[in-house]
Scaffold this motif. Structure first.
Motif, PDB file in Angstrom:
ATOM      1  N   ARG A  27       0.852  -1.180   0.000  1.00  0.00           N
ATOM      2  CA  ARG A  27       0.000   0.000   0.000  1.00  0.00           C
ATOM      3  C   ARG A  27       0.884   1.224   0.000  1.00  0.00           C
ATOM      4  O   ARG A  27       2.051   1.184   0.401  1.00  0.00           O
ATOM      5  CB  ARG A  27      -0.931   0.020   1.214  1.00  0.00           C
ATOM      6  CG  ARG A  27      -2.040  -1.009   1.167  1.00  0.00           C
ATOM      7  CD  ARG A  27      -2.860  -1.020   2.434  1.00  0.00           C
ATOM      8  NE  ARG A  27      -3.592   0.224   2.657  1.00  0.00           N
ATOM      9  CZ  ARG A  27      -4.355   0.453   3.717  1.00  0.00           C
ATOM     10  NH1 ARG A  27      -4.468  -0.471   4.660  1.00  0.00           N
ATOM     11  NH2 ARG A  27      -5.002   1.595   3.846  1.00  0.00           N
ATOM     12  N   ALA A  28       0.325   2.338  -0.429  1.00  0.00           N
ATOM     13  CA  ALA A  28       1.067   3.594  -0.430  1.00  0.00           C
ATOM     14  C   ALA A  28       0.954   4.283   0.920  1.00  0.00           C
ATOM     15  O   ALA A  28      -0.070   4.183   1.598  1.00  0.00           O
ATOM     16  CB  ALA A  28       0.530   4.518  -1.519  1.00  0.00           C
ATOM     17  N   PHE A  29       2.009   4.988   1.281  1.00  0.00           N
ATOM     18  CA  PHE A  29       1.962   5.758   2.520  1.00  0.00           C
ATOM     19  C   PHE A  29       0.840   6.790   2.485  1.00  0.00           C
ATOM     20  O   PHE A  29       0.284   7.146   3.531  1.00  0.00           O
ATOM     21  CB  PHE A  29       3.289   6.460   2.764  1.00  0.00           C
ATOM     22  CG  PHE A  29       4.306   5.617   3.461  1.00  0.00           C
ATOM     23  CD1 PHE A  29       5.597   5.523   2.975  1.00  0.00           C
ATOM     24  CD2 PHE A  29       3.988   4.911   4.614  1.00  0.00           C
ATOM     25  CE1 PHE A  29       6.561   4.749   3.620  1.00  0.00           C
ATOM     26  CE2 PHE A  29       4.928   4.130   5.268  1.00  0.00           C
ATOM     27  CZ  PHE A  29       6.221   4.044   4.761  1.00  0.00           C
ATOM     28  N   SER A  30       0.510   7.271   1.303  1.00  0.00           N
ATOM     29  CA  SER A  30      -0.544   8.271   1.200  1.00  0.00           C
ATOM     30  C   SER A  30      -1.916   7.712   1.579  1.00  0.00           C
ATOM     31  O   SER A  30      -2.857   8.467   1.800  1.00  0.00           O
ATOM     32  CB  SER A  30      -0.592   8.848  -0.218  1.00  0.00           C
ATOM     33  OG  SER A  30      -0.742   7.815  -1.169  1.00  0.00           O
ATOM     34  N   ASP A  31      -2.023   6.383   1.690  1.00  0.00           N
ATOM     35  CA  ASP A  31      -3.272   5.768   2.142  1.00  0.00           C
ATOM     36  C   ASP A  31      -3.516   5.991   3.627  1.00  0.00           C
ATOM     37  O   ASP A  31      -4.635   5.822   4.110  1.00  0.00           O
ATOM     38  CB  ASP A  31      -3.241   4.244   1.916  1.00  0.00           C
ATOM     39  CG  ASP A  31      -3.356   3.868   0.458  1.00  0.00           C
ATOM     40  OD1 ASP A  31      -3.134   2.683   0.145  1.00  0.00           O
ATOM     41  OD2 ASP A  31      -3.656   4.751  -0.370  1.00  0.00           O
ATOM     42  N   PHE A  32      -2.458   6.305   4.354  1.00  0.00           N
ATOM     43  CA  PHE A  32      -2.514   6.333   5.808  1.00  0.00           C
ATOM     44  C   PHE A  32      -2.544   7.749   6.355  1.00  0.00           C
ATOM     45  O   PHE A  32      -2.042   8.677   5.748  1.00  0.00           O
ATOM     46  CB  PHE A  32      -1.322   5.571   6.389  1.00  0.00           C
ATOM     47  CG  PHE A  32      -1.309   4.133   6.005  1.00  0.00           C
ATOM     48  CD1 PHE A  32      -0.549   3.696   4.929  1.00  0.00           C
ATOM     49  CD2 PHE A  32      -2.071   3.212   6.712  1.00  0.00           C
ATOM     50  CE1 PHE A  32      -0.554   2.365   4.563  1.00  0.00           C
ATOM     51  CE2 PHE A  32      -2.079   1.876   6.354  1.00  0.00           C
ATOM     52  CZ  PHE A  32      -1.319   1.458   5.273  1.00  0.00           C
ATOM     53  N   ALA A  33      -3.116   7.877   7.520  1.00  0.00           N
ATOM     54  CA  ALA A  33      -3.208   9.184   8.163  1.00  0.00           C
ATOM     55  C   ALA A  33      -1.840   9.701   8.575  1.00  0.00           C
ATOM     56  O   ALA A  33      -1.582  10.896   8.509  1.00  0.00           O
ATOM     57  CB  ALA A  33      -4.122   9.112   9.372  1.00  0.00           C
ATOM     58  N   ALA A  34      -0.973   8.800   9.008  1.00  0.00           N
ATOM     59  CA  ALA A  34       0.341   9.242   9.474  1.00  0.00           C
ATOM     60  C   ALA A  34       1.328   8.076   9.442  1.00  0.00           C
ATOM     61  O   ALA A  34       0.937   6.911   9.517  1.00  0.00           O
ATOM     62  CB  ALA A  34       0.257   9.787  10.895  1.00  0.00           C
ATOM     63  N   VAL A  35       2.565   8.430   9.333  1.00  0.00           N
ATOM     64  CA  VAL A  35       3.673   7.493   9.477  1.00  0.00           C
ATOM     65  C   VAL A  35       4.502   7.963  10.659  1.00  0.00           C
ATOM     66  O   VAL A  35       4.847   9.148  10.743  1.00  0.00           O
ATOM     67  CB  VAL A  35       4.548   7.442   8.214  1.00  0.00           C
ATOM     68  CG1 VAL A  35       5.673   6.419   8.392  1.00  0.00           C
ATOM     69  CG2 VAL A  35       3.703   7.121   6.989  1.00  0.00           C
ATOM     70  N   GLY A  36       4.790   7.052  11.542  1.00  0.00           N
ATOM     71  CA  GLY A  36       5.517   7.438  12.744  1.00  0.00           C
ATOM     72  C   GLY A  36       6.796   6.642  12.916  1.00  0.00           C
ATOM     73  O   GLY A  36       6.940   5.543  12.381  1.00  0.00           O
ATOM     74  N   TRP A  37       7.711   7.233  13.677  1.00  0.00           N
ATOM     75  CA  TRP A  37       8.912   6.547  14.117  1.00  0.00           C
ATOM     76  C   TRP A  37       8.859   6.440  15.644  1.00  0.00           C
ATOM     77  O   TRP A  37       8.576   7.419  16.329  1.00  0.00           O
ATOM     78  CB  TRP A  37      10.174   7.313  13.722  1.00  0.00           C
ATOM     79  CG  TRP A  37      10.547   7.206  12.285  1.00  0.00           C
ATOM     80  CD1 TRP A  37      10.250   8.086  11.286  1.00  0.00           C
ATOM     81  CD2 TRP A  37      11.293   6.140  11.669  1.00  0.00           C
ATOM     82  NE1 TRP A  37      10.763   7.642  10.086  1.00  0.00           N
ATOM     83  CE2 TRP A  37      11.424   6.451  10.292  1.00  0.00           C
ATOM     84  CE3 TRP A  37      11.875   4.967  12.140  1.00  0.00           C
ATOM     85  CZ2 TRP A  37      12.104   5.629   9.386  1.00  0.00           C
ATOM     86  CZ3 TRP A  37      12.554   4.152  11.240  1.00  0.00           C
ATOM     87  CH2 TRP A  37      12.666   4.484   9.885  1.00  0.00           C
TER      88      TRP A  37
END
Length: 128
Positions: A27-37
């Motif tokens: 899936r693309a990161f743009s599908d998600f609300a946020a990406v976290g570390w």
């Protein structure tokens, strides 16, 4: 389903820099609300480091503000964490994760249980 793979960790000396990468497949990161570390050391809970929302808002824990920068390359489907002026206390296993749900208001994207998919982590070790 999405698979996340972190890379870029290693052993460095105090004051050095590293760039961590989190690549997504499925899936693309743009599908998600946020990406976290997040990061974790033995015997301690996983702690928030940084996040970037789908709209480009960025979030940092106080201890890394001014030293770490999160960014996203949608074409490469990769999120980066540029870490500079590394300290011994930055030593940890670093994970990336994605959050499906948008958040509004205070305290967004800083809690590990909010996140739905996780990578396996990449180790960062900083020696003095």
């Amino acid at each position: 389903q999405v698979q996340l793979e972190e890379s870029g960790g290693g052993e460095v000396t105090f004051g050095d820099s590293l760039r961590l990468s989190c690549a997504a497949s499925g899936r693309a990161f743009s599908d998600f609300a946020a990406v976290g570390w997040f990061r974790q050391t033995p015997g301690k809970e996983r702690e928030f480091v940084s996040a970037i929302s789908r709209t480009g808002n960025t979030y940092y824990r106080d201890a890394v503000k001014g030293r770490f920068t999160i960014s996203r390359d949608n074409a490469q489907n990769t999120v980066y964490l540029q870490m500079t002026s590394l300290r011994r206390e930055d030593t940890a296993l670093y994970y990336c994760a994605v959050d499906e749900w948008d958040c509004q208001g205070y305290g967004c994207y800083v809690n590990a249980p909010e996140y739905h998919y996780w990578g396996q982590g990449t180790q960062v070790t900083v020696s003095s």
